[in-house]
Design a protein around this motif. Sequence first.
Motif, PDB file in Angstrom:
ATOM      1  N   VAL A 363       0.833  -1.205   0.000  1.00 50.43           N
ATOM      2  CA  VAL A 363       0.000   0.000   0.000  1.00 50.43           C
ATOM      3  C   VAL A 363       0.867   1.254   0.000  1.00 50.43           C
ATOM      4  N   VAL A 364       1.874   1.274   0.899  1.00 49.08           N
ATOM      5  CA  VAL A 364       2.748   2.455   0.997  1.00 49.08           C
ATOM      6  C   VAL A 364       3.511   2.664  -0.299  1.00 49.08           C
ATOM      7  N   LYS A 365       4.065   1.599  -0.869  1.00 49.28           N
ATOM      8  CA  LYS A 365       4.839   1.735  -2.105  1.00 49.28           C
ATOM      9  C   LYS A 365       3.958   2.145  -3.278  1.00 49.28           C
ATOM     10  N   THR A 366       2.701   1.711  -3.266  1.00 47.77           N
ATOM     11  CA  THR A 366       1.778   2.116  -4.329  1.00 47.77           C
ATOM     12  C   THR A 366       1.464   3.606  -4.232  1.00 47.77           C
ATOM     13  N   ILE A 367       1.221   4.065  -3.004  1.00 49.14           N
ATOM     14  CA  ILE A 367       0.946   5.488  -2.805  1.00 49.14           C
ATOM     15  C   ILE A 367       2.166   6.340  -3.179  1.00 49.14           C
ATOM     16  N   MET A 368       3.353   5.810  -2.885  1.00 51.40           N
ATOM     17  CA  MET A 368       4.581   6.554  -3.142  1.00 51.40           C
ATOM     18  C   MET A 368       5.092   6.396  -4.571  1.00 51.40           C
ATOM     19  N   TYR A 369       4.372   5.646  -5.407  1.00 50.84           N
ATOM     20  CA  TYR A 369       4.875   5.365  -6.753  1.00 50.84           C
ATOM     21  C   TYR A 369       5.162   6.619  -7.590  1.00 50.84           C
ATOM     22  N   PRO A 370       4.307   7.639  -7.562  1.00 53.94           N
ATOM     23  CA  PRO A 370       4.635   8.839  -8.348  1.00 53.94           C
ATOM     24  C   PRO A 370       5.982   9.453  -7.957  1.00 53.94           C
ATOM     25  N   LEU A 371       6.271   9.481  -6.672  1.00 56.85           N
ATOM     26  CA  LEU A 371       7.563  10.006  -6.230  1.00 56.85           C
ATOM     27  C   LEU A 371       8.694   9.058  -6.626  1.00 56.85           C
ATOM     28  N   THR A 372       8.419   7.755  -6.529  1.00 54.39           N
ATOM     29  CA  THR A 372       9.424   6.778  -6.940  1.00 54.39           C
ATOM     30  C   THR A 372       9.741   6.913  -8.422  1.00 54.39           C
ATOM     31  N   LYS A 373       8.709   7.131  -9.209  1.00 52.69           N
ATOM     32  CA  LYS A 373       8.913   7.299 -10.647  1.00 52.69           C
ATOM     33  C   LYS A 373       9.764   8.522 -10.939  1.00 52.69           C
ATOM     34  N   THR A 374       9.494   9.612 -10.210  1.00 59.74           N
ATOM     35  CA  THR A 374      10.309  10.820 -10.376  1.00 59.74           C
ATOM     36  C   THR A 374      11.759  10.549 -10.011  1.00 59.74           C
ATOM     37  N   GLN A 375      11.944   9.837  -8.913  1.00 63.26           N
ATOM     38  CA  GLN A 375      13.293   9.539  -8.438  1.00 63.26           C
ATOM     39  C   GLN A 375      14.070   8.714  -9.454  1.00 63.26           C
ATOM     40  N   TYR A 376      13.472   7.639  -9.935  1.00 63.00           N
ATOM     41  CA  TYR A 376      14.215   6.750 -10.816  1.00 63.00           C
ATOM     42  C   TYR A 376      14.229   7.227 -12.262  1.00 63.00           C
ATOM     43  N   SER A 377      13.320   8.086 -12.622  1.00 63.22           N
ATOM     44  CA  SER A 377      13.425   8.730 -13.928  1.00 63.22           C
ATOM     45  C   SER A 377      14.643   9.633 -13.950  1.00 63.22           C
ATOM     46  N   CYS A 422      16.296  13.361  -4.947  1.00 62.51           N
ATOM     47  CA  CYS A 422      16.513  13.518  -3.504  1.00 62.51           C
ATOM     48  C   CYS A 422      15.214  13.750  -2.735  1.00 62.51           C
ATOM     49  N   LEU A 423      14.325  14.573  -3.311  1.00 59.49           N
ATOM     50  CA  LEU A 423      13.077  14.866  -2.603  1.00 59.49           C
ATOM     51  C   LEU A 423      12.248  13.617  -2.351  1.00 59.49           C
ATOM     52  N   PRO A 424      12.041  12.762  -3.351  1.00 64.25           N
ATOM     53  CA  PRO A 424      11.291  11.524  -3.061  1.00 64.25           C
ATOM     54  C   PRO A 424      11.945  10.696  -1.966  1.00 64.25           C
ATOM     55  N   LEU A 425      13.298  10.679  -1.959  1.00 64.16           N
ATOM     56  CA  LEU A 425      14.003   9.914  -0.934  1.00 64.16           C
ATOM     57  C   LEU A 425      13.756  10.496   0.450  1.00 64.16           C
ATOM     58  N   LEU A 426      13.778  11.824   0.545  1.00 61.92           N
ATOM     59  CA  LEU A 426      13.555  12.483   1.836  1.00 61.92           C
ATOM     60  C   LEU A 426      12.125  12.291   2.317  1.00 61.92           C
ATOM     61  N   VAL A 427      11.179  12.157   1.392  1.00 58.37           N
ATOM     62  CA  VAL A 427       9.789  11.925   1.783  1.00 58.37           C
ATOM     63  C   VAL A 427       9.607  10.504   2.297  1.00 58.37           C
ATOM     64  N   GLN A 428      10.311   9.553   1.669  1.00 59.52           N
ATOM     65  CA  GLN A 428      10.162   8.157   2.067  1.00 59.52           C
ATOM     66  C   GLN A 428      10.844   7.845   3.396  1.00 59.52           C
ATOM     67  N   MET A 527      11.640  -0.122 -10.531  1.00 60.63           N
ATOM     68  CA  MET A 527      12.789   0.395 -11.277  1.00 60.63           C
ATOM     69  C   MET A 527      12.841  -0.208 -12.678  1.00 60.63           C
ATOM     70  N   LEU A 528      12.657  -1.523 -12.729  1.00 56.94           N
ATOM     71  CA  LEU A 528      12.714  -2.194 -14.036  1.00 56.94           C
ATOM     72  C   LEU A 528      11.605  -1.684 -14.956  1.00 56.94           C
ATOM     73  N   ILE A 529      10.415  -1.495 -14.397  1.00 51.69           N
ATOM     74  CA  ILE A 529       9.297  -0.983 -15.195  1.00 51.69           C
ATOM     75  C   ILE A 529       9.580   0.436 -15.675  1.00 51.69           C
ATOM     76  N   ILE A 530      10.069   1.284 -14.757  1.00 50.85           N
ATOM     77  CA  ILE A 530      10.335   2.686 -15.100  1.00 50.85           C
ATOM     78  C   ILE A 530      11.452   2.793 -16.129  1.00 50.85           C
ATOM     79  N   PHE A 531      12.543   2.065 -15.914  1.00 48.89           N
ATOM     80  CA  PHE A 531      13.665   2.116 -16.851  1.00 48.89           C
ATOM     81  C   PHE A 531      13.248   1.590 -18.227  1.00 48.89           C
ATOM     82  N   ARG A 532      12.440   0.526 -18.223  1.00 46.40           N
ATOM     83  CA  ARG A 532      12.001  -0.046 -19.496  1.00 46.40           C
ATOM     84  C   ARG A 532      11.095   0.930 -20.250  1.00 46.40           C
TER      85      ARG A 532
END
Length: 548
Positions: A363-377, A422-428, A527-532
């Motif tokens: 649940v937490v990772k799903t909610i945080m996915y937009p920030l994760t996408k920004t981070q790994y993009s 960095c911002l997504p990391l600081l939020v997580q 990460m694999l999904i975003i990079f792909r």
Amino acid sequence: MESQRGLLFIALLVVSFLLFQQWQVDNAPQQPVETETATTSPTQSGDDDFIPQASEQAPATQTSEEKGGIVTLSSDVLELKVDTRGGDIVAAKLLEFETEQGSGQAMPILTSDGYTYVAQSGLIGAQGDATRNGRAIYAADKTEYQISGDELVVDLTYQNNDINYVKRFTLVRGKYDVAVEYIVDNNSAANASVQLYGQLKQDTYIEDDGSMFMPTYRGAAYSTSESRYEKLPFDDIEDTNLNIKTKAGWVGMLQHYFVSAWVPNPSTTNDIYTQYLGAKGQAVIGFKQPSVIVTPGNSETLTATFYVGPKDQDSLAEIANGLDLTVEYGILWFISQPLFWLLIKIQGLVVNWGLAIICITIVVKTIMYPLTKTQYSSMAKMRKIQPKMTALKERYGDDRQKMSQAMMELYKKEKVNPAGGCLPLLVQMPIFLALYWVFIESVELRHAPFALWITDLSSQDPYYVLPLLMGASMFLMQKLQPNMATDPMQQKMMQWMPVFFTVFFLWFPSGLVLYWLVSNVITIIQMLIIFRSIEKADEKANAKSAKK
């Protein structure tokens, strides 16, 4: 900043340092206090008892050498040992909790065997049941009482100078709060002045089971109308006596997962006090309710509630305002409380606490996915320009100044922000820390099994399998991320970071390691999904450019 992983490493080092500092402050084992010569003060009755000072005190009517007996009161969840001398609770066991998982031994909280941790209460004042020199010796019909219906009511009786005293304990099935009542029946020809007090007394050198990675607190706490929750370490009690007047309030002694507390009548204005008994090395925290006048031929009832049991937030919140704050989530409580609520709801559906942790991670990772996408993009863009950065390193060698200038020009040209992730990391990070406190503070996770060898999610993995898997997942994540560090020393630190973290997590609660492992696995998939998806977007862009 050259590396987002460097930020993560520094952040967790800071967190570890802060946890170590907190452990030093709250849980470093106290040294036994050397016995000192002390004279009995007006507020102290011998070496065995501390009686709070009252505005009016009766002459001594008995000697402190008189001894009482032990009466056992048992409900389905609680066993109390009450000393008829003063009616103090000198031992308490929680029948639904084991000392060690599978031991079959009920968890003791209060005890007077080996060390002292007791709950005392009584009446002071001109006609109180406690005097400078002694305590009342109460009488009981039996030595053992067992609950048979919804509640157990036990009366202890005492008579002195035409005044009858009844000390009544009421235990309710399934509950850890005990109603304590004093019924004073004045059959004399004069007014009777009484004042109810309740206090907790504990040796201050008891070692707790905390560690640097699982800091816990053993000490006192209290609440007033101005402050819902204040911790009061034993050292502070030794230094200064507390004396506060407040409406309602409560006093308590805390340890990992469990709490004992006296809650006076919430409608009265009470005095909260502390005392340090240097000769015994004991700390006392207690309350005094206002004096009550019992006129001739009449009776009065003075009431208080005593709680001894687990830090169950819902139950504690019902008993007294702020008592639930003894489940201490620190400065991130506003994140921890909703996460705990969500964890409870999920566990109610899946039953298994380990599965609940996995679900809340998803649940937490799903909610945080937009920030994760920004981070790994951002990381993907950095990886894209990695060959150019390697060329810059070869061109400028050890000239760091020119290297830094060239890198900034490259970032500007390629429209890459090296700190974009960095911002997504600081939020997580706060969410991780909030869950950390949920896992180590929530008694619901104590001795909660998951599967196979994980039989207690609140303790470390006995075979270190989860920490090793977590370290392996961190190593894989590191391989998928671009290495931006230019300094050889920093590069080595980044390479060793999974090892450092694995060592840290060896002593973490297995529930927390499970959360981090599942979080890493989900992150790798993301990460694999975003990079792909970025690669596909680049391929389409290149194809369009080729057609033009």
